[in-house]
Design a protein around this motif. Structure first.
Motif, PDB file in Angstrom:
ATOM      1  N   LYS A  50       0.600  -1.312  -0.113  1.00  0.00           N
ATOM      2  CA  LYS A  50       0.215  -0.041  -0.126  1.00  0.00           C
ATOM      3  C   LYS A  50       0.843   1.196   0.236  1.00  0.00           C
ATOM      4  O   LYS A  50       1.312   1.563   1.168  1.00  0.00           O
ATOM      5  CB  LYS A  50      -0.931   0.042   1.328  1.00  0.00           C
ATOM      6  CG  LYS A  50      -1.652  -1.145   1.524  1.00  0.00           C
ATOM      7  CD  LYS A  50      -2.699  -1.394   0.400  1.00  0.00           C
ATOM      8  CE  LYS A  50      -3.588  -2.682   0.518  1.00  0.00           C
ATOM      9  NZ  LYS A  50      -4.631  -3.011  -0.278  1.00  0.00           N
ATOM     10  N   GLU A  71      -3.884   2.128  -5.919  1.00  0.00           N
ATOM     11  CA  GLU A  71      -3.039   2.337  -4.299  1.00  0.00           C
ATOM     12  C   GLU A  71      -1.789   1.548  -4.258  1.00  0.00           C
ATOM     13  O   GLU A  71      -1.159   1.656  -3.148  1.00  0.00           O
ATOM     14  CB  GLU A  71      -4.193   1.771  -3.327  1.00  0.00           C
ATOM     15  CG  GLU A  71      -4.581   0.560  -3.192  1.00  0.00           C
ATOM     16  CD  GLU A  71      -5.390   0.243  -2.069  1.00  0.00           C
ATOM     17  OE1 GLU A  71      -6.070  -0.851  -1.796  1.00  0.00           O
ATOM     18  OE2 GLU A  71      -5.880   1.251  -1.487  1.00  0.00           O
ATOM     19  N   GLU A 121       0.183   4.213   2.295  1.00  0.00           N
ATOM     20  CA  GLU A 121      -0.152   3.808   3.686  1.00  0.00           C
ATOM     21  C   GLU A 121       1.321   3.378   4.353  1.00  0.00           C
ATOM     22  O   GLU A 121       1.311   3.544   5.674  1.00  0.00           O
ATOM     23  CB  GLU A 121      -1.229   2.681   3.861  1.00  0.00           C
ATOM     24  CG  GLU A 121      -2.608   3.106   3.470  1.00  0.00           C
ATOM     25  CD  GLU A 121      -3.561   1.906   3.502  1.00  0.00           C
ATOM     26  OE1 GLU A 121      -3.185   1.066   4.027  1.00  0.00           O
ATOM     27  OE2 GLU A 121      -4.469   2.018   3.024  1.00  0.00           O
TER      28      GLU A 121
END
Length: 324
Positions: free
Chosen positions: A189, A226, A192
């Motif tokens: 990710k 993402e 993130e």
């Protein structure tokens, strides 16, 4: 004088007068000799001056220097002039030497402490303005120091938050005995994850493996935007890694490629890393890897196998002869 004559005898009186006359004569002779010497010196000086002028007139003087040297030689002053000139030359040489070894002017002495921060801020390092050889040496030194700092951090810091994701790991070896590095794109990710620790974990895992030949397999299976790292970050990772990473990488396989991977691969290998372009291969299915990797050496998540069977079917490729 009459009083003196009354006090001494006649013989002593005449002896005293003779001594006085001799001193007077001697003094007079010394004065005459000094006068004659001065006259001779003056006459010699005039003759030398005339001789110097005749020399200049005979040879023809085109510049003031041509006139100056014969006259100085006639005056007997040339040696003094040369001595002063040597002194001035020495002073000039000392000044030049002082300027030539001025500390702090060389690009190497102006190395920045944090070249990474300067790059992030868009600045240009000082060594970039130096001559190519110095710039190359300084850049290599900066790069090596940066990598060593990151390697020390990778060995001491807690990287469990990255390793626990399971997107990067080593499993088995290929048919040539080279270790295989697996990268699962779906589990990465980009927005993130801690990108700094991601680089540290990459170094921690790969540094002991890249001392010899190795292979990377990237699974782009069922990824979304993402999971796509930026081109700038990919370039940063590539520049951080030492030369041994690029040299000993024998193959980089992209499984289940998409238009995004094809564009990124073309751009990166054309403009940023052309030296590894021949090592990057895109394969449409997992079974194409069996040419170089035995099936029991390949440990991958179940969702990749299921997707591969859905897209390509079962036993869609028959491995041929091994190729690197």
């Amino acid at each position: 004088m009459d009083v003196l004559r009354l006090c001494i005898s006649s013989e002593e009186y005449h002896s005293l007068r003779r001594r006085r006359r001799r001193r007077a004569i001697a003094s007079s002779s010394s004065a005459a000799a000094s006068s004659a010497s001065a006259a001779t010196s003056s006459s010699s000086f005039k003759r030398s001056l005339k001789g110097g002028l005749r020399t200049v007139a005979r040879k023809g003087a085109s510049t003031m220097a041509d006139v100056r040297t014969p006259l100085l030689r006639s005056y007997g002053l040339l040696q003094k002039e040369q001595a002063w000139g040597d002194l001035e030359d020495s002073a000039d040489l000392a000044a030049q030497f002082q300027s030539s070894v001025s500390i702090g002017d060389h690009a190497f002495s102006q190395m920045e402490d944090d070249i990474d921060k300067q790059r992030l801020l868009g600045g240009q390092p000082a060594y970039a303005t130096a001559d190519p050889e110095t710039a190359s040496m300084t850049s290599d030194l900066q790069h090596k120091q940066r990598y060593e700092r990151l390697l020390r951090r990778a060995k001491t810091e807690d990287l469990s938050e990255v390793s626990g994701i399971g997107c990067l790991y080593q499993c088995g070896v290929d048919k040539f005995g080279r270790p295989i590095i697996i990268f699962i794109g779906k589990w990465f990710k980009f927005n993130e994850i801690n990108l700094e620790k991601a680089i540290l974990y990459l170094i921690y895992l790969l540094d002991p493996l890249v001392r010899g030949d190795y292979v990377i397999v990237y699974f782009h299976t069922i990824t979304t935007t993402e999971n796509h790292p930026s081109l700038a970050w990919i370039r940063e990772v590539y520049e951080v890694l030492e030369y041994k990473y690029k040299k000993n990488l024998k193959a980089f396989y992209i499984v289940h490629p998409t238009l995004w991977t094809k564009i990124m691969t073309w751009w990166f290998t054309t403009f940023m890393a052309p030296q590894i372009k021949h090592k990057v291969h895109s394969v449409p299915g997992v079974e194409y890897l069996y040419d170089i990797i035995d099936q029991d050496q390949l440990e991958i998540p179940a969702y990749i196998t299921e997707h591969d069977m859905t897209v390509n079917g079962i036993r869609y490729y028959k491995p041929g002869s091994a190729s690197s």
